[in-house]
Design an enzyme around this catalytic site. Structure first.
Site, PDB file in Angstrom:
ATOM      1  N   SER A 187       7.450  20.576  27.013  1.00  0.00           N
ATOM      2  CA  SER A 187       6.187  20.920  27.678  1.00  0.00           C
ATOM      3  C   SER A 187       5.761  19.763  28.571  1.00  0.00           C
ATOM      4  O   SER A 187       6.485  19.407  29.492  1.00  0.00           O
ATOM      5  CB  SER A 187       5.124  21.260  26.623  1.00  0.00           C
ATOM      6  OG  SER A 187       3.931  21.705  27.242  1.00  0.00           O
ATOM      7  N   ASP A 309       4.152  23.786  19.504  1.00  0.00           N
ATOM      8  CA  ASP A 309       5.052  24.898  19.782  1.00  0.00           C
ATOM      9  C   ASP A 309       6.501  24.435  19.625  1.00  0.00           C
ATOM     10  O   ASP A 309       6.901  23.416  20.192  1.00  0.00           O
ATOM     11  CB  ASP A 309       4.826  25.422  21.200  1.00  0.00           C
ATOM     12  CG  ASP A 309       5.599  26.697  21.480  1.00  0.00           C
ATOM     13  OD1 ASP A 309       5.795  27.491  20.532  1.00  0.00           O
ATOM     14  OD2 ASP A 309       5.983  26.917  22.645  1.00  0.00           O
TER      15      ASP A 309
END
Length: 366
Positions: A187, A309
């Site tokens: 990310s 995540d």
């Protein structure tokens, strides 16, 4: 705690006003200045340097991309790009990520005020995430080489069911194939980290599937840019694409991507679905599919990123027999995702960024 000091640089008076209003509602953020172009911004910055800059790309006198490169060369500072260029599919916004911007907020050319007011949570969240970025590490990653509205946090169960006890991936049918592949999740800071890894792989490399948290339209531009830099083929994934050696498939923004078995081979499925861990694509969705349908034939790698995540999905991959790797804190721009994966017991090996390409190639030897 000391508030995050923010400077807004945009030639639109409306954008400056609305972004300032959006940030002012959070007591943890202080807008110290707003400038109509980078030259005015530099004058302000002589008096007080911001912790985060919210920056447009198209501006008079000096464009945002030139300003961004100047910042990263002279005084690395977290930058959130807020640009309408993404609506036009401009490569300039993708270049901004490559130059060191932490994240992107896309703004439309029409209905701008209403959009910015509706996206206030996005703007606040992006600024807070940027403030946590380790800019020295971001610079090293670049040298080696979207932030959704908060809402109920769903797990991968919302898109793909977990494997039954024992896992399909560890069953006899799953281990007979010799096909192996790499699954990567990342990310914040991931655009630079992925470039650092993929550009160091030879043309004959393991198949790679990637989830990078990015908005729609950006994943295609990102893949195209990497494809020009890498010996391997890099492109945005399409539903039904084969997972083949010498190719990296990047999940499209706004879609989930999963790996599935097709006989003795693997393919990707690109599907709609709700946000998982407030992301779409979600790393957890990809990793769970790898655990379920590949087991020990996959290697999972989790790299720089904010949040958690991918942490649970990586643990599922490890439990299914996959090798799992986390990027070391020393090279992460944001250590959130790798840290959570380590905390949950989902990681076999922790490696700095410059050793991950070697680990990818070692996976060919099983």
């Amino acid at each position: 705690m000391t508030p995050i000091r923010v400077m807004v640089v945009d030639d639109s008076a409306v954008v400056r006003q609305v972004v300032k209003q959006a940030l002012a509602v959070d007591p943890g953020i202080e807008v110290i200045a707003a400038a109509s172009d980078p030259l005015f911004a530099l004058e302000h910055m002589k008096r007080a340097w911001p912790d985060v800059i919210v920056l447009d790309i198209e501006m008079p006198r000096m464009d945002g991309l030139t300003f961004l490169r100047k910042l990263m060369a002279e005084h690395p500072t977290p930058v959130v790009i807020c640009s309408s260029l993404a609506e036009k599919g401009s490569e300039a916004a993708m270049n901004a990520l490559a130059a060191g911007a932490v994240s992107i907020i896309t703004k439309p050319t029409m209905g701008l005020r209403q959009f910015l007011e509706d996206s206030a949570n996005d703007i606040v969240h992006a600024v807070k995430a940027a403030a946590r970025a380790h800019m020295g590490r971001l610079g090293r990653a670049a040298a080696l080489a979207a932030t959704p509205v908060p809402r109920p946090k769903l797990s991968a169960d919302a898109v793909i069911a977990a494997a039954p006890a024992g896992g399909l991936g560890t069953g006899a049918g799953m281990v007979r194939t010799t096909e192996r592949f790499i699954a990567i999740g990342t990310s914040t800071g991931g655009t630079q980290a992925l470039e650092a890894v993929l550009t160091r792989l030879p043309a004959v490399s393991p198949p790679i599937v990637i989830v990078q948290h990015m908005p729609e339209r950006f994943t295609g531009m990102f893949a195209e840019r990497l494809n020009t830099l890498c010996a391997i083929e890099v492109r945005e994934a399409r539903h039904g694409d084969r997972v083949t050696p010498g190719r990296a498939l990047i999940a499209p923004g706004g879609k989930h991507m999963m790996v599935a078995r097709s006989g003795a081979q693997y393919k990707v499925e690109v599907v709609d679905g709700p946000l998982v861990n407030r992301h779409r694509p979600s790393v957890d969705v990809l990793f769970r599919s790898c655990a379920k349908f590949a087991g020990r034939n996959a290697t999972g790698i989790i790299m720089t990123g904010m949040g958690d995540d991918g942490a649970r999905g990586l643990r599922e991959m490890r439990e299914a027999g996959a090798r799992t790797i986390a990027e070391d804190e020393s090279t992460c721009v944001v250590f959130g995702m790798p840290r959570e994966a380590i905390r949950l017991g989902g990681v076999d090996t922790v490696l700095p960024l410059d050793r991950i390409p070697e680990a990818v190639m070692q996976s060919l030897r099983g």
